[in-house]
Design an enzyme around this catalytic site. Structure first.
Site, PDB file in Angstrom:
ATOM      1  N   SER A 267       0.745  -1.266  -0.018  1.00  0.00           N
ATOM      2  CA  SER A 267       0.104   0.005  -0.009  1.00  0.00           C
ATOM      3  C   SER A 267       0.814   1.290   0.073  1.00  0.00           C
ATOM      4  O   SER A 267       1.856   1.368   0.551  1.00  0.00           O
ATOM      5  CB  SER A 267      -0.920   0.105   1.313  1.00  0.00           C
ATOM      6  N   THR A 268       0.270   2.133  -0.566  1.00  0.00           N
ATOM      7  CA  THR A 268       1.077   3.698  -0.516  1.00  0.00           C
ATOM      8  C   THR A 268       1.280   4.057   0.785  1.00  0.00           C
ATOM      9  O   THR A 268       2.350   4.499   1.197  1.00  0.00           O
ATOM     10  CB  THR A 268       0.132   4.402  -1.314  1.00  0.00           C
ATOM     11  N   VAL A 270       1.874   2.560   3.727  1.00  0.00           N
ATOM     12  CA  VAL A 270       2.957   1.661   4.133  1.00  0.00           C
ATOM     13  C   VAL A 270       4.312   2.042   3.742  1.00  0.00           C
ATOM     14  O   VAL A 270       5.384   2.168   4.329  1.00  0.00           O
ATOM     15  CB  VAL A 270       2.756   0.264   4.320  1.00  0.00           C
ATOM     16  N   GLU A 294       6.285  -0.513  -5.707  1.00  0.00           N
ATOM     17  CA  GLU A 294       5.158  -0.513  -6.555  1.00  0.00           C
ATOM     18  C   GLU A 294       4.055  -0.543  -5.311  1.00  0.00           C
ATOM     19  O   GLU A 294       3.758  -1.064  -4.700  1.00  0.00           O
ATOM     20  CB  GLU A 294       4.942  -1.511  -7.426  1.00  0.00           C
ATOM     21  N   CYS A 328      -3.216  -4.530  -8.304  1.00  0.00           N
ATOM     22  CA  CYS A 328      -2.991  -3.187  -8.163  1.00  0.00           C
ATOM     23  C   CYS A 328      -3.416  -2.613  -9.399  1.00  0.00           C
ATOM     24  O   CYS A 328      -3.435  -1.431  -9.391  1.00  0.00           O
ATOM     25  CB  CYS A 328      -1.269  -3.079  -8.005  1.00  0.00           C
ATOM     26  N   GLU A 426      -8.364   4.046  -3.498  1.00  0.00           N
ATOM     27  CA  GLU A 426      -8.455   2.741  -3.682  1.00  0.00           C
ATOM     28  C   GLU A 426      -8.995   2.032  -2.782  1.00  0.00           C
ATOM     29  O   GLU A 426      -8.853   2.135  -1.451  1.00  0.00           O
ATOM     30  CB  GLU A 426      -6.960   2.300  -3.735  1.00  0.00           C
TER      31      GLU A 426
END
Length: 550
Positions: A267-268, A270, A294, A328, A426
């Site tokens: 995740s972004t 984290v 990513e 993703c 998301e």
């Protein structure tokens, strides 16, 4: 070990996808392995320095589609085990970083062939049972993509190594691509077994050693990936598998002065937190760590008024609902023109209504369960929000049930608010939201697509008007690192579509290409002069004849 030849490894090729048709041998083999593994409940250790480590603190690995069924009891590590793994990686680095490239390549090429053959059913079954993937989704992930990474990365390594500088007469200039000095911390997600295989093996192939923390919801497949590498001949300590709390394992790894790189998918938030931790620890590191990540996506499909409705509908269904939208790259927002929406809406209602959801060992099911209770609650909240929002309607789906497993129906939402939360954030599940735009406002819609979400991972345009497709490619240039024309925005193939995005979607270092592998080396330039000068004097210092005596 000396090398007295320039070796050429086998030419990389994409692994053929098995179909598991009714009555086929591969279907029978996989069903047998599924049944065997359903009845097992192994006690899974950490693997540090090639040794199995048990801690006594265990966590259950369960089936998302049958949440009371325990697949394995997995030992959990802590900060002390991270330090053991770092020490083991440091010891292994002394030899592994000096192995000839062909010997390192052999380990992973052998792993690819083992996975293509005797290990295939085991990795597929572990992924299906532990991560609730259908046979097809597990096949393209745990088998084919994993194999492709292992094969193609060897080819990419040689392309990097062959990039050499020019040498002038009497001089030999060389470029050496050294492994990084320290250990790489690999953090893998639940949704792709192949990502776990690649996050660990790509740095290792380049001569690095790795401390690996897999997702707590993909512990079973991670264990078998580790065992596969061991059977392929990976030396002890090159990859060290440590299960445990993300915060505890991560903080211990990031605190080490020997951290030299992070290879992350997740995740972004984290990833952002890890980056902040690295920044706060900067003075203690021996080297600036390479940070490769990513992260999230809010991937789009935008349809031009000329789009073919049948192709568009099929792409939305596959792109949004394969593997329960837990990719993703999954399409989670759709921009449909007003002239096509009535027909598209009907097609989606018809198609989605035929999708079967249930136990993935029943090959008639197109979808399994979402990964865990947290995800289930996220999807349920999104669906309820759409039901109660005055500007939104449920087009099809909208059901969910966690009485046996974490099942969420494939759901299509229509919103009249282009900034509705479900168009921006998301949620990582089988919920796709559609905004219907005025067919005369194509340019405005492209601008809307670009600005609505912070991500930049994947996106697609559907158009039978070539100029409109080219227009979308230009105006959405930074909205997606992987852009598709008349195709769903999922399903990148190693060697064909290098994968990754920028903005809030990561560092765009393109898994499945040499651009990822180049991050795991530290180049050194070497200049050798064959006949060195014996005086410091240059020719220009010689005096002119007519200036003698002055």
């Amino acid at each position: 070990m000396s090398t007295h030849a320039i070796f050429r490894p086998p030419v990389a090729h994409n692994e053929p996808i098995l179909g598991f048709e009714r009555g086929s041998a591969e279907r029978a083999r996989l069903q047998l392995r599924l049944e065997q593994m359903r009845g097992e409940c192994p006690e899974i250790p950490l693997v540090i320095g090639g040794k199995d480590i048990t801690t006594g603190a265990r966590k259950q690995a369960v089936m998302p589609h049958d949440k009371e069924h325990v697949l394995a009891e997995v030992h959990q590590g802590g900060a002390e085990h991270v330090q053991q793994a770092i020490d083991a990686a440091a010891a292994a680095w002394q030899d592994w970083s000096r192995w000839p490239w062909e010997e390192r390549a052999t380990v992973f090429l052998r792993a690819a062939e083992l996975l293509a053959g005797p290990w295939r059913d085991t990795l597929l079954a572990a992924t299906m049972l532990g991560q609730s993937k259908t046979a097809h989704q597990a096949e393209i992930d745990a088998a084919c993509e994993s194999i492709d990474f292992l094969r193609f990365n060897v080819e990419f390594m040689l392309r990097i190594y062959s990039e050499q500088p020019v040498s002038s007469q009497g001089i030999w200039n060389r470029m050496e691509y050294r492994p990084l000095e320290g250990f790489v911390f690999a953090v893998s997600p639940f949704n792709f077994t192949a990502i776990a295989a690649n996050l660990t093996s790509s740095p290792a192939l380049m001569g690095n050693t790795v401390v690996w923390k897999p997702a707590g919801t993909a512990m079973l497949s991670a264990y078998y990936v580790m065992r596969l590498f061991q059977e392929a001949g990976l030396p002890d300590g090159v990859i060290n598998l440590v299960y445990g709390s993300g915060a505890e394992i991560g903080n211990a790894a990031l605190a080490s002065p020997h951290l030299t790189g992070i290879h992350f998918t997740g995740s972004t938030p984290v990833f952002n937190g890890m980056w902040r931790t690295v920044a706060s620890n900067m003075e203690r590191y021996r080297n600036y760590p390479r940070i490769v990540g990513e992260t999230g996506g809010k991937d789009f499909i935008v349809a031009h008024p000329s789009a073919d409705v049948d192709s568009l509908a099929a792409a939305i269904v596959r792109g949004s609902f394969e593997y329960q939208g837990q990719k993703c790259s999954a399409s989670s927002r759709v921009y449909a023109p007003s002239n096509l929406w009535p027909e598209l809406r009907q097609r989606l209602q018809e198609e989605v209504a035929t999708i079967k959801v249930g136990d993935v060992t029943d090959f008639g099911n197109f979808m399994g369960a979402v990964i865990d209770e947290s995800s289930f609650k996220t999807q349920a909240a999104a669906i309820e929000e759409a039901k109660t929002n005055a500007d939104s309607d449920i087009v099809v789906g909208g059901g969910y049930d966690d009485s046996k497993g974490y099942f969420v129906d494939p759901t299509v939402i229509e919103t009249r608010d282009p900034d509705f939360r479900l168009m921006r954030e998301e949620i990582f599940g089988p919920v796709v939201t559609t905004y219907v735009y005025d067919e005369a406002k194509w340019d405005d819609t492209l601008a809307l697509v670009d600005r609505t979400a912070p991500y930049g991972l994947t996106g697609a345009v559907f158009s039978q008007d070539r100029a409109a497709a080219a227009d979308a490619q230009e105006k959405l240039r930074y909205a997606a690192g992987n852009f598709y024309v008349n195709d769903k925005p999922t399903g990148a193939v190693v060697g064909q579509q290098p994968f990754g995005g920028a903005r809030a979607s990561g560092t765009n270092d393109k898994a499945g290409s040499l651009w990822n592998l180049i991050r795991w080396v530290s180049p050194r330039s070497i200049k050798e002069t064959f006949v060195p000068p014996k005086s410091y004097r240059y020719p220009f210092l010689d005096a002119d004849p007519d200036s003698a005596g002055t």
